[in-house]
Design an enzyme around this catalytic site. Structure first.
Site, mmCIF file in Angstrom:
data_model
loop_
_atom_site.group_PDB
_atom_site.id
_atom_site.type_symbol
_atom_site.label_atom_id
_atom_site.label_comp_id
_atom_site.label_asym_id
_atom_site.label_seq_id
_atom_site.Cartn_x
_atom_site.Cartn_y
_atom_site.Cartn_z
ATOM 1 N N ASP A 1 37.551 25.353 -11.259
ATOM 2 C CA ASP A 1 38.443 24.316 -10.731
ATOM 3 C C ASP A 1 39.678 24.225 -11.636
ATOM 4 O O ASP A 1 39.551 23.993 -12.843
ATOM 5 C CB ASP A 1 37.692 22.977 -10.696
ATOM 6 C CG ASP A 1 38.475 21.914 -9.941
ATOM 7 O OD1 ASP A 1 37.849 20.995 -9.385
ATOM 8 O OD2 ASP A 1 39.731 22.007 -9.895
ATOM 9 N N ALA A 2 40.839 24.396 -11.038
ATOM 10 C CA ALA A 2 42.083 24.355 -11.835
ATOM 11 C C ALA A 2 42.282 22.975 -12.465
ATOM 12 O O ALA A 2 42.949 22.847 -13.497
ATOM 13 C CB ALA A 2 43.277 24.702 -10.960
ATOM 14 N N PRO B 1 39.319 20.968 -1.642
ATOM 15 C CA PRO B 1 39.184 21.162 -3.098
ATOM 16 C C PRO B 1 40.468 20.934 -3.894
ATOM 17 O O PRO B 1 40.445 20.978 -5.115
ATOM 18 C CB PRO B 1 38.742 22.619 -3.198
ATOM 19 C CG PRO B 1 39.307 23.277 -1.980
ATOM 20 C CD PRO B 1 39.351 22.235 -0.903
ATOM 21 N N ASP C 1 41.190 30.333 -9.828
ATOM 22 C CA ASP C 1 40.874 29.974 -8.447
ATOM 23 C C ASP C 1 39.432 29.484 -8.376
ATOM 24 O O ASP C 1 38.538 30.052 -8.999
ATOM 25 C CB ASP C 1 41.074 31.165 -7.487
ATOM 26 C CG ASP C 1 41.234 30.689 -6.040
ATOM 27 O OD1 ASP C 1 42.318 30.879 -5.475
ATOM 28 O OD2 ASP C 1 40.262 30.095 -5.506
ATOM 29 N N GLU D 1 44.618 35.249 -2.859
ATOM 30 C CA GLU D 1 44.763 36.640 -2.402
ATOM 31 C C GLU D 1 45.334 37.540 -3.469
ATOM 32 O O GLU D 1 45.248 38.755 -3.357
ATOM 33 C CB GLU D 1 45.668 36.751 -1.179
ATOM 34 C CG GLU D 1 45.610 35.659 -0.187
ATOM 35 C CD GLU D 1 46.630 34.585 -0.524
ATOM 36 O OE1 GLU D 1 47.035 33.896 0.385
ATOM 37 O OE2 GLU D 1 46.998 34.432 -1.698
ATOM 38 N N HIS E 1 55.524 34.157 -0.935
ATOM 39 C CA HIS E 1 55.202 34.417 -2.342
ATOM 40 C C HIS E 1 56.451 34.644 -3.188
ATOM 41 O O HIS E 1 56.502 34.239 -4.359
ATOM 42 C CB HIS E 1 54.223 35.581 -2.437
ATOM 43 C CG HIS E 1 52.865 35.226 -1.893
ATOM 44 N ND1 HIS E 1 52.412 35.671 -0.666
ATOM 45 C CD2 HIS E 1 51.912 34.408 -2.374
ATOM 46 C CE1 HIS E 1 51.216 35.159 -0.432
ATOM 47 N NE2 HIS E 1 50.889 34.379 -1.441
ATOM 48 N N ASP F 1 49.687 27.504 -6.490
ATOM 49 C CA ASP F 1 49.612 28.168 -5.179
ATOM 50 C C ASP F 1 48.280 27.753 -4.556
ATOM 51 O O ASP F 1 47.345 28.547 -4.397
ATOM 52 C CB ASP F 1 49.694 29.684 -5.384
ATOM 53 C CG ASP F 1 49.590 30.442 -4.073
ATOM 54 O OD1 ASP F 1 49.251 31.636 -4.109
ATOM 55 O OD2 ASP F 1 49.818 29.822 -3.010
HETATM 56 N N1 SAM Z 1 49.021 32.129 -1.237
HETATM 57 C C1 SAM Z 1 48.587 31.258 -0.181
HETATM 58 C C2 SAM Z 1 49.570 31.241 0.945
HETATM 59 O O1 SAM Z 1 50.098 32.314 1.212
HETATM 60 O O2 SAM Z 1 49.760 30.202 1.554
HETATM 61 C C3 SAM Z 1 48.392 29.846 -0.683
HETATM 62 C C4 SAM Z 1 47.075 29.402 -0.509
HETATM 63 S S1 SAM Z 1 45.929 30.148 -1.564
HETATM 64 C C5 SAM Z 1 45.028 31.130 -0.559
HETATM 65 C C6 SAM Z 1 45.028 28.697 -1.914
HETATM 66 C C7 SAM Z 1 43.976 28.913 -2.955
HETATM 67 O O3 SAM Z 1 43.781 27.696 -3.676
HETATM 68 C C8 SAM Z 1 42.622 29.320 -2.375
HETATM 69 O O4 SAM Z 1 42.257 30.586 -2.838
HETATM 70 C C9 SAM Z 1 41.672 28.216 -2.879
HETATM 71 O O5 SAM Z 1 40.384 28.722 -3.212
HETATM 72 C C10 SAM Z 1 42.418 27.713 -4.106
HETATM 73 N N2 SAM Z 1 42.057 26.367 -4.559
HETATM 74 C C11 SAM Z 1 41.946 25.257 -3.814
HETATM 75 N N3 SAM Z 1 41.592 24.215 -4.603
HETATM 76 C C12 SAM Z 1 41.487 24.693 -5.880
HETATM 77 C C13 SAM Z 1 41.161 24.113 -7.141
HETATM 78 N N4 SAM Z 1 40.839 22.813 -7.256
HETATM 79 N N5 SAM Z 1 41.175 24.906 -8.237
HETATM 80 C C14 SAM Z 1 41.483 26.229 -8.129
HETATM 81 N N6 SAM Z 1 41.794 26.843 -6.959
HETATM 82 C C15 SAM Z 1 41.795 26.072 -5.844
#
Ligand code: SAM
Length: 303
Positions: free
Chosen positions: A142-143, A169, A110, A90, A66, A160
């Protein structure tokens, strides 16, 4: 005969390459609308968050990921007021962003409310108080839609996101069309940073992300750091139309961290120098790849 009351968790980096962790127990597991979500306690990395079979963060070394993701972009910008986090489930990315007193608003988008809920319940060490900070606006959606529909401008956008898994996704958020829209939102003075998979485990994916960003931004640089819980060097790509990340000097990084009174465990000028010193054979390979990711022909992780 002693009964083994723990088990091996095998994580596939590619179909022909995997690594294993000993797990003491599974604390939480369910399939949300978007992905398989697991929080487990491991012997060597403490608590870990696993999404669709991929370690996202671990208690032992999440700060490395991070801090590497957030601080080079925030320091390259210099005085970011409005920051957009795409993904970031997270809350640890938000945690690092909020260390900058220049930040007036941090929006996190997210897609999966379940990841945020599970993280707030089981992974408090990553998001202590973050979501209660008055500067934070949490958007569940959805981003991709958010980026194409927002009329707001941002100084820094931080992707991220989960890896570009086929059927996952996130893969559309690594395409040239998406990056063109991001470039409009950050304008000539803003900075974009994305996690970019592993230059060692999935070098082609990493290189295509870099090449795709070079279609859109004037200044683009790749860097990486070894993250023990990923058992891989993890890559990032930073881009801007107005500020060259390659010109960011370690001495400037240290001055800025001190000036903003930013406390970090991993990132400083020396770590910055280390991350941006990519070995020759990797540089030559990354620069040799001439493919870009598009909505019609997206780059996927090797399946
Ligand atoms: N901080 C993490 C790490 O330490 O590797 C990076 C992964 S983070 C948990 C990935 C996030 O991206 C997840 O919470 C997932 O729900 C989100 N995500 C995936 N596709 C997405 C989208 N299209 N729009 C928004 N969020 C998305």
């Amino acid at each position: 005969m002693t009964v083994q009351n723990w088990f091996w968790y095998m994580e596939f980096d590619t179909p022909t390459h995997a690594h294993m962790k000993g797990l003491k127990r599974i604390i939480h597991r369910h399939r949300s609308r978007y992905q398989d979500i697991v929080v487990a306690e491991s012997f060597d990395y403490g608590l870990i968050l696993i999404l669709d079979g991929k370690t996202q963060s671990s208690q032992r070394d999440e700060f490395v990921y991070h801090e590497a993701l957030v601080h080079p972009a925030m320091i390259l910008h210099g005085s970011p007021r409005r920051v957009l986090v795409l993904g970031g489930g997270e809350g640890a990315t938000l945690r690092e962003v909020l260390k900058y007193t220049s930040v007036e608003e941090a929006v996190m988008v997210d897609i999966d409310e379940d990841v945020v809920k599970v993280s707030r319940e089981h992974l408090r060490f990553m998001n202590e108080g973050v979501f209660e900070d008055k500067r934070v606006k949490l958007v569940i959606g959805d981003a991709l839609d958010y980026v194409f529909s927002t009329r707001d401008r941002y100084d820094v956008i931080i992707a991220d996101l989960s890896d570009p898994l086929e059927g996952g996704p996130a893969y559309k958020l690594y395409t040239v069309e998406f990056y063109r829209r991001v470039a409009e939102i950050v304008g000539d003075t803003g900075v974009f940073i994305t996690q970019a998979t592993s230059p060692t485990n999935t070098p082609r994916t990493h290189a295509i992300i870099y090449r795709t960003l070079r279609e859109v931004f004037k200044y683009v640089a790749y860097y990486h750091i070894f993250i023990p819980s990923f058992e891989a060097a993890w890559g990032f790509v930073i881009a801007s139309n107005g500020r060259d990340p390659r010109k960011l000097e370690p001495e400037h990084v240290d001055r800025e961290l001190n000036h903003h009174n930013i406390k970090t465990r991993f990132y400083d000028g020396e770590s910055h120098r280390h991350m941006f010193s990519v070995p020759k054979h990797l540089r030559e390979y990354i620069e040799s790849v001439d493919e870009i990711s598009t909505m019609n022909n997206p780059v996927y992780m090797p399946a």
